[in-house]
Motif scaffolding. Structure first.
Motif, mmCIF file in Angstrom:
data_model
loop_
_atom_site.group_PDB
_atom_site.id
_atom_site.type_symbol
_atom_site.label_atom_id
_atom_site.label_comp_id
_atom_site.label_asym_id
_atom_site.label_seq_id
_atom_site.Cartn_x
_atom_site.Cartn_y
_atom_site.Cartn_z
ATOM 1 N N ARG A 1 0.831 -1.209 0.000
ATOM 2 C CA ARG A 1 0.000 0.000 0.000
ATOM 3 C C ARG A 1 0.867 1.262 0.000
ATOM 4 O O ARG A 1 0.544 2.248 -0.673
ATOM 5 C CB ARG A 1 -0.929 0.001 1.216
ATOM 6 N N VAL A 2 1.947 1.237 0.756
ATOM 7 C CA VAL A 2 2.844 2.401 0.797
ATOM 8 C C VAL A 2 3.372 2.710 -0.604
ATOM 9 O O VAL A 2 3.352 3.863 -1.063
ATOM 10 C CB VAL A 2 4.010 2.160 1.780
ATOM 11 N N ALA B 1 2.150 1.731 -3.567
ATOM 12 C CA ALA B 1 1.076 2.101 -4.479
ATOM 13 C C ALA B 1 0.628 3.540 -4.228
ATOM 14 O O ALA B 1 0.407 4.320 -5.172
ATOM 15 C CB ALA B 1 -0.096 1.133 -4.337
ATOM 16 N N GLU B 2 0.503 3.915 -2.952
ATOM 17 C CA GLU B 2 0.081 5.284 -2.619
ATOM 18 C C GLU B 2 1.133 6.311 -3.026
ATOM 19 O O GLU B 2 0.802 7.476 -3.279
ATOM 20 C CB GLU B 2 -0.216 5.375 -1.126
ATOM 21 N N GLY C 1 2.606 6.260 -5.781
ATOM 22 C CA GLY C 1 2.405 6.508 -7.201
ATOM 23 C C GLY C 1 3.086 5.555 -8.150
ATOM 24 O O GLY C 1 3.040 5.761 -9.371
ATOM 25 N N VAL D 1 -3.865 -3.670 -3.111
ATOM 26 C CA VAL D 1 -3.574 -2.551 -4.016
ATOM 27 C C VAL D 1 -4.386 -2.661 -5.301
ATOM 28 O O VAL D 1 -4.934 -3.715 -5.631
ATOM 29 C CB VAL D 1 -2.068 -2.489 -4.354
#
Length: 238
Positions: A32-33, A35-36, A38, A76
């Motif tokens: 998640r880190v 993907a967030e 970018g 994700v």
């Protein structure tokens, strides 16, 4: 367009100084880190997952590895590729089915077993079976382990790569190849080339792209850096 098509397209028509950078998550939180932040896709390292599950690299039971990949994919929205080592002894059709069940759209498959290089023609035949079973549903990254296991010969690496591309591999990964050899490998390999960065030292992704890398991955390097940071936090708490 499917996620597999999206992931495949990310590898093409890139400027030399703009390789595809794919961080390697080891669990849902790290996925998640990234993907967030970018990143357009992720490349799960088997060694990073092994460490997160309390195993040595190469010792994760197959069911646990696929379960870990499933959790990462579920966390994700970006396409995820997974390092599945040498296929865990699974027949190509079963390997493909189990990968697709996780939701992954790509995989790394290495041409060594227990630290020994496989016969390249036999491995190419096996890759062709994987491709036939997968169709266009999986992006196959064929790892070439010549530099990792005692045969650091660029010509041999290029010969193996040619066999794997002919068998249907979408990308070739000469793991451990020194940066100075990349231009030679790039000139002899058809299609995308994956380059691994395992430490904080050495050329940047952009510099590796200029030398011939189409995509840059990190193996367990990011997980190990996170572990070092956690040790520093723990030491301060003590």
């Amino acid at each position: 367009m499917s996620q597999a098509d999206t992931f495949r397209a990310l590898h093409h028509h890139r400027a030399p100084e703009d390789p595809l950078v794919l961080p390697g998550p080891w669990d849902a939180v790290s996925a998640r880190v990234f993907a967030e932040a970018g990143f357009p896709g992720l490349a799960v390292p088997s060694a990073g997952v092994a460490a997160s599950l309390g195993y040595e690299d190469g010792q994760v039971p197959v069911d646990e590895m696929f379960a870990a990949v499933t959790r990462i994919v579920r966390a994700v929205d970006v396409p995820v590729s997974a390092d599945v080592e040498d296929g865990y002894g699974l027949a190509p059709k079963e390997l493909v089915e189990r990968l697709l069940e996780t939701g992954a759209v790509g995989c790394n498959l290495e041409d060594s077993e227990d630290g020994e290089l496989k016969d390249p023609r036999a491995h190419a035949e096996w890759l062709a079976e994987v491709r036939a079973a997968a169709g266009d549903r999986l992006f196959v990254n064929a790892r070439v382990d010549t530099f990792a296991y005692g045969a650091p010969d660029p010509e041999q690496t290029i010969e193996r790569a040619a066999l794997y591309v002919a068998a249907g591999a979408d990308c070739v990964y000469p793991i451990g190849a020194p940066p100075e050899v990349l231009p030679l490998l790039r000139s002899g390999i058809q299609g995308p080339v994956n380059v691994g960065v395992f430490t904080e030292e050495g050329p940047s992704p952009a510099e590796l792209g200029a030398r011939g890398a189409t995509r840059v991955t990190f193996g367990p390097g990011l997980q190990r850096r996170a572990t070092r940071a956690l040790r520093e936090i723990a030491a301060r708490l003590m």
